[in-house]
Design a protein around this motif. Structure first.
Motif, short mmCIF file in Angstrom:
data_model
loop_
_atom_site.label_atom_id
_atom_site.label_comp_id
_atom_site.label_asym_id
_atom_site.label_seq_id
_atom_site.Cartn_x
_atom_site.Cartn_y
_atom_site.Cartn_z
N UNK A 66 0.97 -1.21 -0.07
CA UNK A 66 -0.11 -0.06 0.04
C UNK A 66 1.05 1.25 -0.16
N UNK A 67 0.57 2.18 -0.90
CA UNK A 67 1.44 3.43 -0.94
C UNK A 67 1.05 4.31 0.12
N UNK A 68 2.10 5.19 0.23
CA UNK A 68 1.66 6.36 1.53
C UNK A 68 0.49 7.19 1.11
N UNK A 69 0.17 7.42 -0.44
CA UNK A 69 -0.99 8.22 -0.59
C UNK A 69 -2.23 7.43 -0.13
N UNK A 114 -14.11 0.79 6.84
CA UNK A 114 -13.19 1.56 5.85
C UNK A 114 -11.86 1.00 6.03
N UNK A 115 -11.16 0.78 7.21
CA UNK A 115 -9.97 0.30 7.39
C UNK A 115 -9.80 -1.10 6.74
N UNK A 116 -10.85 -2.00 6.63
CA UNK A 116 -10.83 -3.17 5.97
C UNK A 116 -11.00 -2.92 4.48
N UNK A 117 -11.49 -1.97 3.93
CA UNK A 117 -11.45 -1.80 2.65
C UNK A 117 -10.20 -1.55 1.84
N UNK A 118 -9.30 -0.92 2.85
CA UNK A 118 -7.95 -0.64 2.56
C UNK A 118 -7.08 -1.71 2.08
N UNK A 119 -7.43 -3.00 2.73
CA UNK A 119 -6.95 -4.20 2.36
C UNK A 119 -7.64 -5.19 1.43
N UNK A 120 -8.95 -4.93 1.37
CA UNK A 120 -9.60 -5.95 0.34
C UNK A 120 -10.03 -5.15 -0.82
N UNK A 121 -9.48 -5.46 -1.94
CA UNK A 121 -9.74 -4.53 -3.24
C UNK A 121 -10.92 -5.24 -3.94
N UNK A 166 -2.35 4.88 2.14
CA UNK A 166 -2.85 4.97 3.35
C UNK A 166 -3.13 6.47 4.02
N UNK A 167 -2.71 7.38 3.35
CA UNK A 167 -3.35 8.59 3.87
C UNK A 167 -4.66 9.03 3.52
N UNK A 168 -5.13 8.39 2.33
CA UNK A 168 -6.50 8.78 1.81
C UNK A 168 -7.37 7.70 2.87
N UNK A 169 -6.89 6.56 3.28
CA UNK A 169 -7.73 5.64 4.17
C UNK A 169 -7.84 6.26 5.59
N UNK A 170 -6.81 6.96 5.96
CA UNK A 170 -6.80 7.71 7.25
C UNK A 170 -7.85 8.92 7.24
N UNK A 171 -7.82 9.53 6.14
CA UNK A 171 -8.78 10.56 6.17
C UNK A 171 -10.28 10.10 5.73
N UNK A 172 -10.66 8.93 5.16
CA UNK A 172 -11.98 8.30 5.27
C UNK A 172 -12.20 7.79 6.48
N UNK A 173 -11.32 7.25 7.32
CA UNK A 173 -11.83 6.79 8.61
C UNK A 173 -12.22 8.03 9.57
#
Length: 177
Positions: free
Chosen positions: A1-4, A108-115, A6-13
């Motif tokens: 997972x790229x830093x972008x 939302x956190x799970x969506x970062x790992x499940x495409x 990860x940042x987007x996922x954190x913003x969504x959370x």
């Protein structure tokens, strides 16, 4: 997972976190109202019991003011219980919203790992469910506030209808003594 990503996922959370904070503030106010209403109901029931004990200890008929107060309490308690039920359901709805918001953050956190394609609509649906639960809580509190004036008006109306006692004018002898 790229830093972008990860940042987007954190913003969504963080979006549900803001809603979570707002719900926490709201539920704090509602719980305070719930507690005050519970205390008022307990005070009225205690007053009613005290009045009944007073009447039983006296061998004479009921004093008019005591009977009037008992009638007021008997009229108010059912309405206050109805209001208490509305506030109770509102608190439960807002707590459910808080729980759903926590679930939303987890999804939302799970969506970062499940495409997967289906995860996005799931997040959106769960978030909307939490907003709906908050809306239900707001509607219930609004209904309760709408009926709260009725209880107050009832008591004021009953008390102001009571006749004022007639007192004897003071004579100068009692004033000087």
């Amino acid at each position: 997972m790229s830093p972008e990503e990860i940042g987007r996922t954190i913003q969504l959370i963080l979006a549900p976190v803001v809603m979570f904070s707002a719900c926490s503030i709201f539920v704090g106010g509602v719980l305070s109202h719930y507690t005050s209403l519970s205390d008022r109901i307990r005070a009225l029931t205690r007053e009613r019991l005290d009045l009944l004990r007073t009447l039983r200890s006296q061998s004479t008929d009921a004093d008019g003011l005591v009977a009037e107060r008992l009638a007021e309490i008997d009229g108010q308690l059912p309405e206050m219980l109805h209001r208490h039920r509305l506030v109770h359901h509102a608190v439960l709805a807002v707590y459910a919203a808080i729980g759903i918001l926590v679930l939303t953050m987890c999804v939302i956190a799970v969506t970062a790992t499940i495409p997967a394609e289906w995860v996005g609509p799931l997040v959106y649906g769960v978030f909307l469910l939490s907003v709906l639960a908050v809306f239900v809580g707001v509607v219930l509190i609004t209904m309760e506030i709408g009926t709260s004036r009725r209880s107050l008006a009832f008591e004021v109306e009953r008390v102001t209808r009571l006749p004022a006692p007639v007192t004897e004018p003071r004579s100068e002898e009692t004033v000087q003594a």
